[in-house]
Design a protein around this motif. Structure first.
Motif, PDB file in Angstrom:
ATOM      1  N   ARG A   7      18.612 -10.498  15.244  1.00 42.89           N
ATOM      2  CA  ARG A   7      17.797  -9.633  16.110  1.00 42.89           C
ATOM      3  C   ARG A   7      17.978  -8.138  15.816  1.00 42.89           C
ATOM      4  O   ARG A   7      17.496  -7.314  16.592  1.00 42.89           O
ATOM      5  CB  ARG A   7      18.050  -9.904  17.586  1.00 42.89           C
ATOM      6  CG  ARG A   7      17.593 -11.304  18.095  1.00 42.89           C
ATOM      7  CD  ARG A   7      16.192 -11.679  17.709  1.00 42.89           C
ATOM      8  NE  ARG A   7      15.577 -12.627  18.612  1.00 42.89           N
ATOM      9  CZ  ARG A   7      15.429 -13.942  18.392  1.00 42.89           C
ATOM     10  NH1 ARG A   7      15.876 -14.475  17.256  1.00 42.89           N
ATOM     11  NH2 ARG A   7      14.823 -14.711  19.278  1.00 42.89           N
ATOM     12  N   ASP A   8      18.624  -7.779  14.725  1.00 41.25           N
ATOM     13  CA  ASP A   8      18.610  -6.384  14.290  1.00 41.25           C
ATOM     14  C   ASP A   8      17.249  -6.043  13.700  1.00 41.25           C
ATOM     15  O   ASP A   8      16.565  -6.910  13.125  1.00 41.25           O
ATOM     16  CB  ASP A   8      19.674  -6.132  13.215  1.00 41.25           C
ATOM     17  CG  ASP A   8      21.092  -6.092  13.758  1.00 41.25           C
ATOM     18  OD1 ASP A   8      21.265  -6.059  14.983  1.00 41.25           O
ATOM     19  OD2 ASP A   8      22.034  -6.099  12.933  1.00 41.25           O
ATOM     20  N   GLY A   9      16.847  -4.789  13.826  1.00 40.20           N
ATOM     21  CA  GLY A   9      15.629  -4.290  13.201  1.00 40.20           C
ATOM     22  C   GLY A   9      15.962  -3.166  12.239  1.00 40.20           C
ATOM     23  O   GLY A   9      16.875  -2.361  12.504  1.00 40.20           O
ATOM     24  N   PHE A  10      15.218  -3.089  11.126  1.00 42.66           N
ATOM     25  CA  PHE A  10      15.519  -2.098  10.093  1.00 42.66           C
ATOM     26  C   PHE A  10      14.218  -1.618   9.475  1.00 42.66           C
ATOM     27  O   PHE A  10      13.453  -2.401   8.920  1.00 42.66           O
ATOM     28  CB  PHE A  10      16.405  -2.740   9.020  1.00 42.66           C
ATOM     29  CG  PHE A  10      16.953  -1.782   7.997  1.00 42.66           C
ATOM     30  CD1 PHE A  10      17.699  -0.687   8.374  1.00 42.66           C
ATOM     31  CD2 PHE A  10      16.727  -1.988   6.647  1.00 42.66           C
ATOM     32  CE1 PHE A  10      18.219   0.194   7.433  1.00 42.66           C
ATOM     33  CE2 PHE A  10      17.243  -1.128   5.693  1.00 42.66           C
ATOM     34  CZ  PHE A  10      17.991  -0.032   6.088  1.00 42.66           C
ATOM     35  N   GLY A  11      13.953  -0.315   9.607  1.00 42.77           N
ATOM     36  CA  GLY A  11      12.749   0.272   9.031  1.00 42.77           C
ATOM     37  C   GLY A  11      13.036   0.928   7.696  1.00 42.77           C
ATOM     38  O   GLY A  11      14.060   1.598   7.533  1.00 42.77           O
ATOM     39  N   ILE A  12      12.110   0.743   6.754  1.00 48.19           N
ATOM     40  CA  ILE A  12      12.223   1.325   5.416  1.00 48.19           C
ATOM     41  C   ILE A  12      10.896   1.981   5.074  1.00 48.19           C
ATOM     42  O   ILE A  12       9.833   1.377   5.263  1.00 48.19           O
ATOM     43  CB  ILE A  12      12.536   0.246   4.357  1.00 48.19           C
ATOM     44  CG1 ILE A  12      13.878  -0.429   4.652  1.00 48.19           C
ATOM     45  CG2 ILE A  12      12.545   0.838   2.948  1.00 48.19           C
ATOM     46  CD1 ILE A  12      14.196  -1.573   3.708  1.00 48.19           C
ATOM     47  N   TRP A  13      10.940   3.218   4.576  1.00 51.11           N
ATOM     48  CA  TRP A  13       9.730   3.869   4.103  1.00 51.11           C
ATOM     49  C   TRP A  13      10.065   4.805   2.952  1.00 51.11           C
ATOM     50  O   TRP A  13      11.234   4.972   2.615  1.00 51.11           O
ATOM     51  CB  TRP A  13       8.982   4.558   5.227  1.00 51.11           C
ATOM     52  CG  TRP A  13       9.627   5.757   5.847  1.00 51.11           C
ATOM     53  CD1 TRP A  13       9.303   7.067   5.648  1.00 51.11           C
ATOM     54  CD2 TRP A  13      10.697   5.781   6.817  1.00 51.11           C
ATOM     55  NE1 TRP A  13      10.085   7.901   6.412  1.00 51.11           N
ATOM     56  CE2 TRP A  13      10.948   7.135   7.145  1.00 51.11           C
ATOM     57  CE3 TRP A  13      11.462   4.780   7.442  1.00 51.11           C
ATOM     58  CZ2 TRP A  13      11.934   7.512   8.050  1.00 51.11           C
ATOM     59  CZ3 TRP A  13      12.447   5.166   8.348  1.00 51.11           C
ATOM     60  CH2 TRP A  13      12.663   6.505   8.637  1.00 51.11           C
ATOM     61  N   ASP A  14       9.042   5.364   2.345  1.00 48.98           N
ATOM     62  CA  ASP A  14       9.211   6.151   1.122  1.00 48.98           C
ATOM     63  C   ASP A  14       9.885   5.314   0.040  1.00 48.98           C
ATOM     64  O   ASP A  14      10.790   5.766  -0.670  1.00 48.98           O
ATOM     65  CB  ASP A  14      10.021   7.430   1.377  1.00 48.98           C
ATOM     66  CG  ASP A  14       9.240   8.454   2.182  1.00 48.98           C
ATOM     67  OD1 ASP A  14       8.011   8.291   2.316  1.00 48.98           O
ATOM     68  OD2 ASP A  14       9.859   9.426   2.670  1.00 48.98           O
ATOM     69  N   ALA A  15       9.447   4.070  -0.078  1.00 47.10           N
ATOM     70  CA  ALA A  15       9.980   3.155  -1.094  1.00 47.10           C
ATOM     71  C   ALA A  15       8.845   2.274  -1.602  1.00 47.10           C
ATOM     72  O   ALA A  15       7.974   1.872  -0.827  1.00 47.10           O
ATOM     73  CB  ALA A  15      11.095   2.296  -0.529  1.00 47.10           C
ATOM     74  N   GLU A  16       8.847   1.971  -2.888  1.00 42.97           N
ATOM     75  CA  GLU A  16       7.855   1.065  -3.468  1.00 42.97           C
ATOM     76  C   GLU A  16       8.287  -0.386  -3.339  1.00 42.97           C
ATOM     77  O   GLU A  16       7.456  -1.295  -3.334  1.00 42.97           O
ATOM     78  CB  GLU A  16       7.610   1.408  -4.933  1.00 42.97           C
ATOM     79  CG  GLU A  16       6.976   2.779  -5.153  1.00 42.97           C
ATOM     80  CD  GLU A  16       6.739   3.077  -6.619  1.00 42.97           C
ATOM     81  OE1 GLU A  16       7.141   2.251  -7.477  1.00 42.97           O
ATOM     82  OE2 GLU A  16       6.144   4.126  -6.917  1.00 42.97           O
ATOM     83  N   SER A  17       9.609  -0.613  -3.250  1.00 40.01           N
ATOM     84  CA  SER A  17      10.145  -1.967  -3.132  1.00 40.01           C
ATOM     85  C   SER A  17      11.568  -1.883  -2.605  1.00 40.01           C
ATOM     86  O   SER A  17      12.176  -0.806  -2.571  1.00 40.01           O
ATOM     87  CB  SER A  17      10.123  -2.682  -4.484  1.00 40.01           C
ATOM     88  OG  SER A  17      11.004  -2.050  -5.403  1.00 40.01           O
TER      89      SER A  17
ATOM     90  N   LYS B 118       0.841  -1.195   0.000  1.00 43.17           N
ATOM     91  CA  LYS B 118       0.000   0.000   0.000  1.00 43.17           C
ATOM     92  C   LYS B 118       0.879   1.250   0.000  1.00 43.17           C
ATOM     93  O   LYS B 118       1.772   1.376   0.853  1.00 43.17           O
ATOM     94  CB  LYS B 118      -0.918   0.014   1.224  1.00 43.17           C
ATOM     95  CG  LYS B 118      -1.866   1.221   1.251  1.00 43.17           C
ATOM     96  CD  LYS B 118      -2.821   1.179   2.422  1.00 43.17           C
ATOM     97  CE  LYS B 118      -3.739   2.402   2.411  1.00 43.17           C
ATOM     98  NZ  LYS B 118      -4.688   2.403   3.525  1.00 43.17           N
ATOM     99  N   PRO B 119       0.652   2.180  -0.941  1.00 40.67           N
ATOM    100  CA  PRO B 119       1.439   3.413  -0.963  1.00 40.67           C
ATOM    101  C   PRO B 119       1.379   4.131   0.378  1.00 40.67           C
ATOM    102  O   PRO B 119       0.319   4.222   1.006  1.00 40.67           O
ATOM    103  CB  PRO B 119       0.774   4.244  -2.065  1.00 40.67           C
ATOM    104  CG  PRO B 119       0.133   3.233  -2.965  1.00 40.67           C
ATOM    105  CD  PRO B 119      -0.325   2.122  -2.055  1.00 40.67           C
ATOM    106  N   GLY B 120       2.533   4.614   0.818  1.00 39.16           N
ATOM    107  CA  GLY B 120       2.612   5.305   2.096  1.00 39.16           C
ATOM    108  C   GLY B 120       2.981   4.408   3.258  1.00 39.16           C
ATOM    109  O   GLY B 120       3.326   4.901   4.337  1.00 39.16           O
ATOM    110  N   ASN B 121       2.901   3.097   3.062  1.00 41.84           N
ATOM    111  CA  ASN B 121       3.304   2.175   4.118  1.00 41.84           C
ATOM    112  C   ASN B 121       4.821   2.089   4.208  1.00 41.84           C
ATOM    113  O   ASN B 121       5.541   2.318   3.234  1.00 41.84           O
ATOM    114  CB  ASN B 121       2.744   0.773   3.860  1.00 41.84           C
ATOM    115  CG  ASN B 121       1.326   0.603   4.362  1.00 41.84           C
ATOM    116  OD1 ASN B 121       0.688   1.563   4.817  1.00 41.84           O
ATOM    117  ND2 ASN B 121       0.809  -0.610   4.274  1.00 41.84           N
ATOM    118  N   GLY B 122       5.296   1.731   5.384  1.00 48.86           N
ATOM    119  CA  GLY B 122       6.693   1.389   5.591  1.00 48.86           C
ATOM    120  C   GLY B 122       6.794  -0.068   5.999  1.00 48.86           C
ATOM    121  O   GLY B 122       5.783  -0.716   6.294  1.00 48.86           O
TER     122      GLY B 122
END
Length: 237
Positions: free
Chosen positions: A207-217, A183-187
């Motif tokens: 156990r590392d965490g990594f957030g990604i947003w403003d990306a289509e893929s 969904k557009p706008g999701n991270g």
């Protein structure tokens, strides 16, 4: 593409004898104003509970609560009369809605249980509380993204009151896949359960965490035999 790295060692930690917990986001005694949530993802706790122990009956409201056992067996009881036993391969969800009380304890008297406790802010408040759990085949996540949660009751996996999708994946060393944001706008918050991976160009370890947003893929590459949990969520509350 914007990104956010949370290394395993940077998480909050609590040890209560019967419970060892690592907090990705602020929770209980761990309060970090820079780590309160990732979009509507509010809690990601990595818990280990000793045999015969657990969380006594306590209330929740207006929160989507997801439990994912990693090893051992977890027992759930709630004030709506639900009683479930879940283990590795299962995913449990509880929509707290207008209010529900529940308990979670180690079903075994001897072996510890390890599980993820995840809270997601809902997109509908004061819904009728509900409970569900499903079992997922390990072979269906071998070198592929296995959907285990969505917003749609008719789609694969359990569902919640939020435009969120969760996937599990077991990748062989060297395997590469492209994750398409639904969904557009999701991270997407990627949590490495086991192994090592490069996600969106970032090297990650257990156990590392990594957030990604403003990306289509983005690309996920397994640098060793790797198990991943990907949580796609809206970025606005």
């Amino acid at each position: 593409m914007q990104t956010l790295l949370h290394t395993a060692a940077s998480r909050g930690h609590a040890s209560h004898g019967w419970l060892t917990s690592y907090h990705t986001f602020s929770f209980a005694g761990y309060q970090n104003p820079e780590r309160v949530h990732f979009g509507v993802l509010r809690v990601l706790n990595d818990d280990t509970v000793a045999g015969g122990m657990g969380f006594g009956t306590h209330p929740h409201d207006n929160m989507e609560i997801i439990s994912i056992p990693l090893s051992g067996t977890l027992e759930h009881k709630d004030s709506a009369g639900n009683h479930g036993i879940i283990q590795s391969g299962d995913v449990q969800v509880m929509s707290a809605g207008t209010g529900i009380a529940h308990s979670e304890k180690n079903h075994s008297q001897r072996e510890e249980v390890k599980f993820l406790q995840i809270w997601v802010f809902p997109n509908k408040r004061n819904v009728t509380p509900r409970y569900d759990q499903q079992t997922f085949r390990a072979e269906d996540r071998h070198n592929r993204f296995q959907q285990v949660l969505s917003p749609n009751p008719d789609d694969a996996g359990v569902w919640i009151h939020q435009d969120a999708w969760f996937h599990l994946a077991d990748f062989d060393a060297g395997f590469t896949a492209e994750y398409q944001v639904k969904k557009p706008g999701n991270g997407v918050y990627v949590f490495v359960l086991e192994g090592d991976a490069t996600v969106g160009g970032q090297a990650l370890h257990r156990r590392d965490g990594f957030g990604i947003w403003d990306a289509e893929s983005f690309t996920v590459q397994a640098d060793s035999a790797t198990r991943l949990l990907l949580m796609e969520v809206p970025m606005t509350l």
